[in-house]
Write a protein that holds these residues in place. Structure first.
Motif, PDB file in Angstrom:
ATOM      1  N   LEU A  31       0.180   2.352   6.204  1.00  0.00           N
ATOM      2  CA  LEU A  31      -0.846   2.178   5.178  1.00  0.00           C
ATOM      3  C   LEU A  31      -0.260   2.390   3.785  1.00  0.00           C
ATOM      4  N   SER A  32       0.596   3.385   3.643  1.00  0.00           N
ATOM      5  CA  SER A  32       1.219   3.645   2.339  1.00  0.00           C
ATOM      6  C   SER A  32       2.055   2.455   1.891  1.00  0.00           C
ATOM      7  N   TRP A  33       2.891   1.953   2.798  1.00  0.00           N
ATOM      8  CA  TRP A  33       3.695   0.771   2.484  1.00  0.00           C
ATOM      9  C   TRP A  33       2.806  -0.408   2.106  1.00  0.00           C
ATOM     10  N   PHE A  84       2.102  -4.271 -13.493  1.00  0.00           N
ATOM     11  CA  PHE A  84       3.216  -4.605 -12.609  1.00  0.00           C
ATOM     12  C   PHE A  84       4.288  -3.517 -12.651  1.00  0.00           C
ATOM     13  N   LEU A  85       4.585  -3.005 -13.831  1.00  0.00           N
ATOM     14  CA  LEU A  85       5.605  -1.961 -13.949  1.00  0.00           C
ATOM     15  C   LEU A  85       5.168  -0.677 -13.243  1.00  0.00           C
ATOM     16  N   ILE A  86       3.883  -0.327 -13.387  1.00  0.00           N
ATOM     17  CA  ILE A  86       3.366   0.853 -12.682  1.00  0.00           C
ATOM     18  C   ILE A  86       3.513   0.665 -11.175  1.00  0.00           C
ATOM     19  N   GLY A  87       3.141  -0.523 -10.695  1.00  0.00           N
ATOM     20  CA  GLY A  87       3.257  -0.799  -9.273  1.00  0.00           C
ATOM     21  C   GLY A  87       4.694  -0.788  -8.794  1.00  0.00           C
ATOM     22  N   LEU A  88       5.597  -1.307  -9.605  1.00  0.00           N
ATOM     23  CA  LEU A  88       7.007  -1.343  -9.227  1.00  0.00           C
ATOM     24  C   LEU A  88       7.597   0.055  -9.164  1.00  0.00           C
ATOM     25  N   VAL A  89       7.275   0.892 -10.155  1.00  0.00           N
ATOM     26  CA  VAL A  89       7.762   2.273 -10.143  1.00  0.00           C
ATOM     27  C   VAL A  89       7.208   3.018  -8.932  1.00  0.00           C
ATOM     28  N   ALA A  90       5.927   2.809  -8.642  1.00  0.00           N
ATOM     29  CA  ALA A  90       5.316   3.456  -7.479  1.00  0.00           C
ATOM     30  C   ALA A  90       5.995   3.016  -6.192  1.00  0.00           C
ATOM     31  N   LEU A  91       6.319   1.731  -6.091  1.00  0.00           N
ATOM     32  CA  LEU A  91       6.988   1.221  -4.892  1.00  0.00           C
ATOM     33  C   LEU A  91       8.376   1.841  -4.727  1.00  0.00           C
ATOM     34  N   VAL A  92       9.139   1.906  -5.798  1.00  0.00           N
ATOM     35  CA  VAL A  92      10.492   2.467  -5.721  1.00  0.00           C
ATOM     36  C   VAL A  92      10.438   3.947  -5.347  1.00  0.00           C
ATOM     37  N   ALA A 115       9.110   4.376  -1.745  1.00  0.00           N
ATOM     38  CA  ALA A 115      10.143   4.001  -0.777  1.00  0.00           C
ATOM     39  C   ALA A 115      11.185   5.108  -0.647  1.00  0.00           C
ATOM     40  N   ARG A 116      11.547   5.698  -1.771  1.00  0.00           N
ATOM     41  CA  ARG A 116      12.532   6.791  -1.733  1.00  0.00           C
ATOM     42  C   ARG A 116      11.988   7.975  -0.933  1.00  0.00           C
ATOM     43  N   TRP A 117      10.711   8.307  -1.162  1.00  0.00           N
ATOM     44  CA  TRP A 117      10.125   9.414  -0.405  1.00  0.00           C
ATOM     45  C   TRP A 117      10.094   9.107   1.086  1.00  0.00           C
ATOM     46  N   LEU A 118       9.702   7.889   1.430  1.00  0.00           N
ATOM     47  CA  LEU A 118       9.536   7.551   2.843  1.00  0.00           C
ATOM     48  C   LEU A 118      10.864   7.373   3.568  1.00  0.00           C
ATOM     49  N   PRO A 173      -3.796  -0.345 -10.973  1.00  0.00           N
ATOM     50  CA  PRO A 173      -2.888   0.775 -10.674  1.00  0.00           C
ATOM     51  C   PRO A 173      -3.385   1.674  -9.547  1.00  0.00           C
ATOM     52  N   ALA A 174      -4.703   1.729  -9.333  1.00  0.00           N
ATOM     53  CA  ALA A 174      -5.249   2.614  -8.301  1.00  0.00           C
ATOM     54  C   ALA A 174      -4.651   2.307  -6.938  1.00  0.00           C
ATOM     55  N   VAL A 175      -4.442   1.040  -6.640  1.00  0.00           N
ATOM     56  CA  VAL A 175      -3.904   0.648  -5.334  1.00  0.00           C
ATOM     57  C   VAL A 175      -2.506   1.230  -5.138  1.00  0.00           C
ATOM     58  N   SER A 176      -1.643   1.011  -6.114  1.00  0.00           N
ATOM     59  CA  SER A 176      -0.264   1.496  -6.015  1.00  0.00           C
ATOM     60  C   SER A 176      -0.197   3.020  -6.016  1.00  0.00           C
ATOM     61  N   LEU A 177      -1.029   3.657  -6.831  1.00  0.00           N
ATOM     62  CA  LEU A 177      -1.001   5.117  -6.915  1.00  0.00           C
ATOM     63  C   LEU A 177      -1.522   5.758  -5.631  1.00  0.00           C
ATOM     64  N   LEU A 178      -2.497   5.122  -4.987  1.00  0.00           N
ATOM     65  CA  LEU A 178      -2.950   5.619  -3.686  1.00  0.00           C
ATOM     66  C   LEU A 178      -1.838   5.486  -2.647  1.00  0.00           C
ATOM     67  N   GLY A 179      -1.117   4.370  -2.699  1.00  0.00           N
ATOM     68  CA  GLY A 179       0.017   4.213  -1.796  1.00  0.00           C
ATOM     69  C   GLY A 179       1.092   5.250  -2.040  1.00  0.00           C
ATOM     70  N   LEU A 180       1.330   5.567  -3.312  1.00  0.00           N
ATOM     71  CA  LEU A 180       2.325   6.582  -3.663  1.00  0.00           C
ATOM     72  C   LEU A 180       1.892   7.958  -3.169  1.00  0.00           C
ATOM     73  N   GLY A 181       0.632   8.283  -3.375  1.00  0.00           N
ATOM     74  CA  GLY A 181       0.126   9.557  -2.885  1.00  0.00           C
ATOM     75  C   GLY A 181       0.209   9.659  -1.375  1.00  0.00           C
ATOM     76  N   GLY A 182      -0.107   8.554  -0.689  1.00  0.00           N
ATOM     77  CA  GLY A 182       0.004   8.547   0.766  1.00  0.00           C
ATOM     78  C   GLY A 182       1.441   8.725   1.225  1.00  0.00           C
ATOM     79  N   ALA A 183       2.370   8.089   0.523  1.00  0.00           N
ATOM     80  CA  ALA A 183       3.788   8.230   0.881  1.00  0.00           C
ATOM     81  C   ALA A 183       4.230   9.682   0.772  1.00  0.00           C
ATOM     82  N   TRP A 184       3.792  10.366  -0.279  1.00  0.00           N
ATOM     83  CA  TRP A 184       4.172  11.768  -0.440  1.00  0.00           C
ATOM     84  C   TRP A 184       3.590  12.622   0.685  1.00  0.00           C
ATOM     85  N   LEU A 185       2.329  12.397   1.026  1.00  0.00           N
ATOM     86  CA  LEU A 185       1.705  13.182   2.084  1.00  0.00           C
ATOM     87  C   LEU A 185       2.388  12.960   3.429  1.00  0.00           C
TER      88      LEU A 185
END
Length: 235
Positions: free
Chosen positions: A167-169, A215-223, A226-229, A96-108
């Protein structure tokens, strides 16, 4: 519904959102293409092992070291109780760390703080360097940290935002592929000591449960990322 679709289309045609969309498509190609995925997977491994290390420290375990290997695998060693919540959370944290870092980067990136994201990457990589215990790992951290530093120091704000979005993507997409790879390996009996299998032995919950959760954590993070970006107003 038609009005909502038109609004989203207008937002996507905004120059900033169009650039974010292109960055997302490039990241997707980098993740799906085996030629580019193999070397770039090191970035995902760094985030994965960093997740293990951070949670190990937060749970009161002693971090002994991190090793990054040329086959893009990694190993984080910590000491403490062999069972209990600390060990469970440490094992749980990597994927989950990978996806959550991507999510945090997307927000920033969305709130116009791409420079904070980049400097945060430099700081985290510098801290992680202290725990690396092999030469290839040191080289990997220096290359990744050097790239993040170069963009944060020399690039214009627009390029910083674009690189931050890329990088976030990449982390959002790249957080999902290793889970699929692990599932295939386990189906062939090639990963008996994976994080999922160790969690299964510790908790009694089947390894498939942990794979599904990741997988579900990663999928939610991706969705959400993506919405933020793509769909939120550009700052």
């Amino acid at each position: 519904m038609d009005e909502l679709v038109r609004e989203w289309t207008a937002q996507l045609l905004d120059s900033g959102n169009a650039a974010a969309l292109i960055a997302g498509l490039v990241a997707l190609v980098l993740v799906l293409n085996s030629t580019t995925w193999l070397p770039l997977r090191n970035v995902v491994t760094i985030a994965h092992e960093g997740g293990h290390a951070v949670v190990a420290l937060l749970s009161g375990r002693k971090l002994n070291g991190i090793r990054l290997h040329s086959d893009t695998s990694g190993l984080t060693v910590s000491t403490g109780r062999a069972t209990g919540p600390g060990m469970v959370f440490t094992l749980l944290a990597g994927y989950p760390a990978v996806s959550l870092l991507g999510l945090g980067g997307a927000w920033l990136v969305t709130v116009d703080l791409a420079h904070v994201m980049l400097w945060g990457c430099v700081a985290l990589l510098a801290a992680m360097l202290l725990a690396i215990r092999n030469a290839y790992g040191v080289l990997s951290i220096l290359v990744a940290g050097g790239a993040a530093f170069a963009v944060s120091w020399f690039a214009t704000p627009a390029w910083q935002a674009l690189c931050g979005a890329l990088l976030s993507w990449f982390l959002l997409f790249g957080g999902l592929r290793p889970i699929a790879e692990l599932r295939r390996k386990r189906s062939r009996g090639r990963a008996p000591n994976s994080d999922a299998d160790q969690l299964a032995r510790l908790t009694g919950a089947p390894a498939g449960v942990w794979l599904t959760c990741w997988f579900l954590i990663g999928l939610v993070a991706l969705v959400l990322g993506a919405r933020w970006l793509l769909l939120m107003p550009q700052v």
